[in-house]
Enzyme design. Structure first.
Site, PDB file in Angstrom:
ATOM      1  N   LYS A  29       0.855  -1.193   0.000  1.00 18.22           N
ATOM      2  CA  LYS A  29       0.000   0.000   0.000  1.00 18.22           C
ATOM      3  C   LYS A  29       0.888   1.239   0.000  1.00 18.22           C
ATOM      4  CE  LYS A  29      -3.905   1.816   2.782  1.00 18.22           C
ATOM      5  NZ  LYS A  29      -4.799   1.484   3.924  1.00 18.22           N
ATOM      6  N   SER A  77      -9.687   1.518   2.865  1.00 16.87           N
ATOM      7  CA  SER A  77      -8.825   2.328   2.041  1.00 16.87           C
ATOM      8  C   SER A  77      -7.761   1.527   1.274  1.00 16.87           C
ATOM      9  CB  SER A  77      -8.124   3.373   2.902  1.00 16.87           C
ATOM     10  OG  SER A  77      -7.284   2.764   3.858  1.00 16.87           O
ATOM     11  N   SER A 103      -9.733  -1.014   6.967  1.00 12.21           N
ATOM     12  CA  SER A 103      -9.170  -0.816   5.623  1.00 12.21           C
ATOM     13  C   SER A 103      -8.468  -2.016   5.010  1.00 12.21           C
ATOM     14  CB  SER A 103      -8.218   0.366   5.621  1.00 12.21           C
ATOM     15  OG  SER A 103      -8.969   1.545   5.565  1.00 12.21           O
TER      16      SER A 103
HETATM   17  N1  GLN Z   1     -13.075   3.273   6.401  1.00 10.69           N
HETATM   18  C1  GLN Z   1     -12.508   3.695   7.656  1.00 10.69           C
HETATM   19  C2  GLN Z   1     -12.287   5.171   7.631  1.00 10.69           C
HETATM   20  O1  GLN Z   1     -12.605   5.779   6.675  1.00 10.69           O
HETATM   21  C3  GLN Z   1     -11.264   2.951   7.960  1.00 10.69           C
HETATM   22  C4  GLN Z   1     -10.046   3.487   7.339  1.00 10.69           C
HETATM   23  C5  GLN Z   1      -8.839   2.673   7.661  1.00 10.69           C
HETATM   24  O2  GLN Z   1      -8.933   1.584   8.232  1.00 10.69           O
HETATM   25  N2  GLN Z   1      -7.690   3.187   7.310  1.00 10.69           N
HETATM   26  O3  GLN Z   1     -11.801   5.747   8.548  1.00 10.69           O
END
Ligand code: GLN
Length: 481
Positions: free
Chosen positions: A79, A154, A178
């Site tokens: 990532k 994400s 994410s």
């Molecule tokens: N979807 C969650 C957020 O928007 C988790 C993001 C993540 O785990 N980095 O905060």
């Protein structure tokens, strides 16, 4: 060998060992697939141009020993919030466009030391904020199962790359889901380790008390292979777990496996009927295979989403303070004042990041600190304790990973609240710090993948993997019958 990659890391390892494929075959298959498909899928922000040198390094490693490098020749992706010295890293933000990593993340060091070939860095929501990868400043990533839909986020680029067979595994980061949510949307496996199980050194921070690095793979066995490589104590991360901590908790504590199911989850008004039905069918299959299914009461589970959307922005706004045009940010114009630099730099944040900075500074400001931040911290502690009590009765808790299957591109991107609600089942594990995994549990009517999630007690990551491997086999035979 010509053509496509083997389906899994385990298969690739066997093929390499037997000599039926060579590392260069795997690498060229990965690069070929990326070339054919990534124009459409958009998983990669960059395919590294040094894979030939990496291949040479792997050959050197293999000459040294055939056993010491468990990932020798395995093509993987990282990532774009993990640092690799000398390479670009952006967290999919304009603010870091052109930024070169000054050192290497511990998880990446360990991948390389194990012999992996890192073919590129994958797209993500800017600074890991989002559930669809649509908040990337650079490009859209599409779900390989249906190109009109999001891959989740994400870590959407990592999940899409693995699901599409461009790489055999990838690293993501999970602050509130994410890793697991995109894994569920793309029909692959995603492991969010216990907080501190994998070093955060070299991970661009989002919410420091929630963030953890973990693997996305095709199977649970592959998740274990990657996890084993990246996990472990690291003096560069003060919150990393001491050596031996995970190994002492590797045993499944109870036979038959006791799985907890929470009525609130099944009755949740936001839960799609098809996801609910598939979830219940999966639980039935586990029961039929001999697992003990227990209905459990988990106080404060409903409130974890509210806790998360106070704690996470508070921490994120603090972490993002360094992007001030002085410490980080584009080069300044001659004669600019510091204030000009701050303004010009911070204007580069995308709308979602700005929203979270505003939320975070609000809940931390005097007058609101007690009402929001302190209250959320207290609730977090209470939830942790409630969860620890539940784990005296069950070995794992089962939840659907997401309330819906992958949604169409654009469907929620202008509706932050709807996007946040997608995280309802994934944030509890981060708020508590416990390990959690998403594995495929079948498809909805449209053929879109759905994810089954298990949570385990803190530090029981290896036990969680063992239980999940069993569940994976049970669910697969359910789908065959
Ligand atoms: N979807 C969650 C957020 O928007 C988790 C993001 C993540 O785990 N980095 O905060």
């Amino acid at each position: 060998m010509r053509g496509s990659l083997p389906a899994t890391i385990t298969e690739a390892q066997q093929a390499l060992r037997s000599g039926s494929v060579a590392p260069e075959d795997l690498l060229s298959a990965a690069l070929q697939r990326i070339k054919e498909r990534d124009r459409e899928v958009g998983a990669f922000l960059e395919v590294f141009d040094d894979t030939a040198q990496q291949l040479a390094r792997v050959k050197e490693q293999l000459r040294e020993s055939k056993e010491a490098f468990p990932l020798a020749g395995i093509p993987v992706a990282i990532k774009d919030n993990l640092l690799w010295e000398g390479k670009r890293v952006t967290a999919a933000s304009r603010i870091l466009e052109g930024y070169i990593a000054p050192y290497t993340a511990t998880a990446v060091v360990r991948l390389l030391a194990a012999g992996a070939i890192i073919v590129g860095r994958t797209n993500m929501d800017e600074f890991a904020m989002g559930s669809s990868t649509e908040h990337s400043a650079f490009q859209q990533t599409r779900n390989p199962h249906d190109l009109s839909r999001v891959p989740g986020g994400s870590s959407g680029g990592s999940a899409a790359a693995v699901a599409d067979g461009m790489v055999l595994g990838a690293l993501g980061s999970d602050t509130g889901g994410s890793i697991r949510q995109p894994a569920a949307f793309c029909g692959v496996v995603g492991l969010k380790p216990s907080y501190g199980a994998v070093s955060r050194s070299g991970l661009i921070a989002m919410g420091s008390s929630l963030d953890v690095v973990g693997p996305i793979t095709r199977t649970v066995a592959d998740a274990r292979v990657l996890f084993q490589v990246i996990a472990g104590y690291d003096p560069a991360d003060a919150t990393s777990l001491p050596s031996g901590y995970l190994e002492q908790r590797a045993e499944v504590r109870h036979r038959p496996v006791r799985v907890g199911v929470v009525p609130f989850v099944i009755e949740h008004e936001g839960l799609d009927a098809r996801v609910r039905a598939t979830f219940l069918r999966s639980i039935d299959a586990l029961r039929a295979a001999g697992w003990e299914v227990r209905e459990i009461d988990l106080p404060l589970l409903r409130e974890t989403l509210a806790m998360y959307y106070i704690l996470m922005p508070a921490e994120a706004s603090t972490n993002l303070a360094r992007f001030d045009g002085v410490r980080y940010g584009p080069r300044r114009e001659e004669g600019d004042s510091v204030f000009d630099a701050i303004k010009a730099t911070r204007a580069l944040f995308g709308a979602e990041v700005k929203r979270r900075i505003l939320l975070g500074t609000y809940v931390l400001s005097s007058g609101y600190y007690d009402a929001y931040y302190r209250t959320a911290r207290r609730a977090r502690r209470a939830f942790r304790e409630a969860l620890a009590r539940v784990f005296q009765e069950v070995d794992v808790i089962a939840l659907p990973t997401t309330p819906h299957a992958a949604f169409p591109l654009g469907a929620k991107v202008d509706d932050p609240l709807a996007m946040y609600l997608e995280d309802v089942f994934t944030v509890p594990a981060n708020v508590a710090g416990v390990p959690a995994i998403s594995l495929p549990m079948g498809h909805d009517k449209a053929g879109l993948p759905l994810g089954l999630q298990f949570l385990a007690p803190f530090g029981f990551d290896y036990a969680l993997l063992s239980v999940s491997e069993e569940a994976e086999a049970i669910l697969q035979s359910m789908h065959r019958s």
